[in-house]
Structure formats: structure tokens, C-alpha cells
Design a protein around this motif. Sequence first.
Motif, mmCIF file in Angstrom:
data_model
loop_
_atom_site.group_PDB
_atom_site.id
_atom_site.type_symbol
_atom_site.label_atom_id
_atom_site.label_comp_id
_atom_site.label_asym_id
_atom_site.label_seq_id
_atom_site.Cartn_x
_atom_site.Cartn_y
_atom_site.Cartn_z
ATOM 1 N N UNK A 1 1.072 11.880 14.788
ATOM 2 C CA UNK A 1 0.597 11.260 13.548
ATOM 3 C C UNK A 1 1.618 11.460 12.430
ATOM 4 N N UNK A 2 2.224 12.633 12.361
ATOM 5 C CA UNK A 2 3.235 12.885 11.329
ATOM 6 C C UNK A 2 4.423 11.944 11.487
ATOM 7 N N UNK A 3 4.910 11.795 12.706
ATOM 8 C CA UNK A 3 6.077 10.946 12.940
ATOM 9 C C UNK A 3 5.731 9.480 12.699
ATOM 10 N N UNK A 4 4.535 9.059 13.075
ATOM 11 C CA UNK A 4 4.129 7.678 12.824
ATOM 12 C C UNK A 4 4.081 7.389 11.325
ATOM 13 N N UNK A 5 3.586 8.316 10.549
ATOM 14 C CA UNK A 5 3.548 8.139 9.093
ATOM 15 C C UNK A 5 4.962 8.020 8.521
ATOM 16 N N UNK A 6 5.881 8.841 9.021
ATOM 17 C CA UNK A 6 7.271 8.776 8.561
ATOM 18 C C UNK A 6 7.907 7.454 8.962
ATOM 19 N N UNK A 7 7.529 6.928 10.124
ATOM 20 C CA UNK A 7 8.108 5.684 10.638
ATOM 21 C C UNK A 7 7.784 4.491 9.742
ATOM 22 N N UNK A 8 6.646 4.505 9.091
ATOM 23 C CA UNK A 8 6.201 3.328 8.342
ATOM 24 C C UNK A 8 7.165 2.936 7.229
ATOM 25 N N UNK A 9 7.708 3.911 6.512
ATOM 26 C CA UNK A 9 8.559 3.589 5.366
ATOM 27 C C UNK A 9 9.821 2.823 5.774
ATOM 28 N N UNK B 1 0.829 -1.205 0.000
ATOM 29 C CA UNK B 1 0.000 0.000 0.000
ATOM 30 C C UNK B 1 0.863 1.254 0.000
ATOM 31 N N UNK B 2 0.483 2.281 -0.768
ATOM 32 C CA UNK B 2 1.224 3.547 -0.684
ATOM 33 C C UNK B 2 1.160 4.103 0.737
ATOM 34 N N UNK B 3 2.314 4.520 1.241
ATOM 35 C CA UNK B 3 2.345 4.983 2.632
ATOM 36 C C UNK B 3 1.425 6.190 2.841
ATOM 37 N N UNK C 1 16.507 3.176 3.665
ATOM 38 C CA UNK C 1 15.528 3.755 4.586
ATOM 39 C C UNK C 1 15.715 5.257 4.752
ATOM 40 N N UNK C 2 16.953 5.744 4.636
ATOM 41 C CA UNK C 2 17.200 7.179 4.756
ATOM 42 C C UNK C 2 16.412 7.943 3.697
ATOM 43 N N UNK C 3 16.497 7.478 2.448
ATOM 44 C CA UNK C 3 15.765 8.148 1.385
ATOM 45 C C UNK C 3 14.263 8.036 1.548
ATOM 46 N N UNK C 4 13.790 6.853 1.938
ATOM 47 C CA UNK C 4 12.354 6.659 2.117
ATOM 48 C C UNK C 4 11.813 7.528 3.249
ATOM 49 N N UNK C 5 12.567 7.640 4.343
ATOM 50 C CA UNK C 5 12.118 8.460 5.472
ATOM 51 C C UNK C 5 12.076 9.931 5.098
ATOM 52 N N UNK C 6 13.054 10.397 4.322
ATOM 53 C CA UNK C 6 13.053 11.807 3.926
ATOM 54 C C UNK C 6 11.908 12.094 2.966
ATOM 55 N N UNK C 7 11.624 11.172 2.050
ATOM 56 C CA UNK C 7 10.472 11.365 1.158
ATOM 57 C C UNK C 7 9.167 11.408 1.944
ATOM 58 N N UNK C 8 9.040 10.524 2.928
ATOM 59 C CA UNK C 8 7.828 10.531 3.748
ATOM 60 C C UNK C 8 7.713 11.824 4.551
#
Length: 269
Positions: free
Chosen positions: A139-147, A120-122, A201-208
Amino acid sequence: MSTATLTPPAPAAPRSAGPRRRRRLLAVASPLTLMLLWELLSRFDVVDSRVLPPPTAVLVRIGELTAGGDLLPHVEATVVRFAAGLSLGVVAGTLVGLTMGLFATPRAILSPIIAMIYPLPRIAMFPLILIIVGFNERANILEITLAPFFTMAISTMGAVLAIDPVYRDVARSFETGTRDLYLRVTLPATLPAIMGSLRVSVGLALMSTTAVEFLAASSGLGYLIWHAWQILSLKDCLAGMVVAGILGSVAYLAVGVLDRWLVPWQRRT
């Protein structure tokens, strides 16, 4: 009766620093070449400078935003969200991945759930998170955590399953406790794979982080980029993108330093 004379092997020749210096030079030259190409395309009107201002103009704008005190609060907000989400996702994902790789029962329980949620798209999960957690910073940090969580969990589990079973059998024959099985047997064997996943994960977290700031924040580089685009302030938009890219590069380099420190046996020439 003669005896053979044993001579110690000759010491290995020291590795030349030439290739390493060449790679470092290329690492600096490649982004500078890209910036120069961008500058020339804008200056000679190959692309419209109103749409894509030259990098010199963007750098000047970054300096103006910094001097005016408008940029640093956005950078600070992004760094805090990015660091918190990345740290939580990496730690939780690694722990879950180790557990799933070591024990069949958690793997049987969690694998179908991860397989269902991972594709699923994050960002599509963000409205549900807002309903459950509320419209707040958690909520913002939890969303970033998922990636980083899913990336680390899946990669770590695969790395554990790839370990030769004889190592775990030997550890169990010596009645190794669960804590030592995690920290002294499995974690060192999977560290190279974990560090590789951390780079992703660094790139994914920054995109999120920037995506969350587009939608549900009043500060941060993502907010700066989106707000600047809405008012067609393209210099501010590109300034935010450049600063976000620099932040990602610094984080990526920091992971490289951590990799060389934690996994010295994987050090490459």
C-alpha cells in the motif's frame, strides 16, 4: 571558362569551457551560501537556535546518528520505497501516456478518468488504498507510485499529440508494427519531454515517500522526521530533512546524467 573553387567550411570554434565552469561553481556556491546564512542567523540569535539549530550542529547530529547505527536503516527504507514507487510510476505512466497519445480509443476512455482523479490530493487517496490493499508495504509503494504516474501519463500524452502527424503516417505507410511504432518512432520523439517530466516526478515521489512514512511506517526518513518532531528533538528532525534533501539532490543529478545519455541531441552548453 573559369570554375569556382569550392572550399570546405571552416570548422566551428570549440565552445569555451568558461560558462560551463561558472555554472558548476554557482551550483556549488548557492547551497553553501544558504548554509552559511543559516549558520549566521542561528549563531547571532537572529533566529532561536533552539528552534532552528545551526547547520554545523545538524551535521554533527547526522554523524552521531550514523555512528550509532540509527540513521542508515531509515535511509535504506526510504530509498527502497522511493526507488520502487518512482520506477513503477514512471514506467506505467509513460506507457499509458504513449498509448493515449497514439490511439484515440484509449484516450477517450482514460482521459476522463485521469481528469477526475488527478486533481485529488494523493494523500487523500491513501485511506482507500489501505482498505483495498491492506495495511502493508504494498500500500505504501502504491501510494508513492501515484504521483509520478499521473505526471508522466499526462506529459507523455501531450508530447505524443504534439508530434507532427506526418511521422506516424510515414510509419504506417511502411506497415510499421505496434512495437516499432512505440519504440522506434514515438518514444525517441518524446524523450525530451519524458525526461523533463521525470525530473518533476523525482520530487513528487520523494514527497509522497516522506508523507507515507509520516502516516503508515515505522521506519524511513519521514518516520524519523515525524517522530523527532513529536518529542521535540529538533536536531533529529532537521537531520532527517537534510538527509532527505541530499537524497533528492542525488536522484535529481542522476536524472540529469540519464538525460545527457539518452537525449544527447538536446545537450546544452
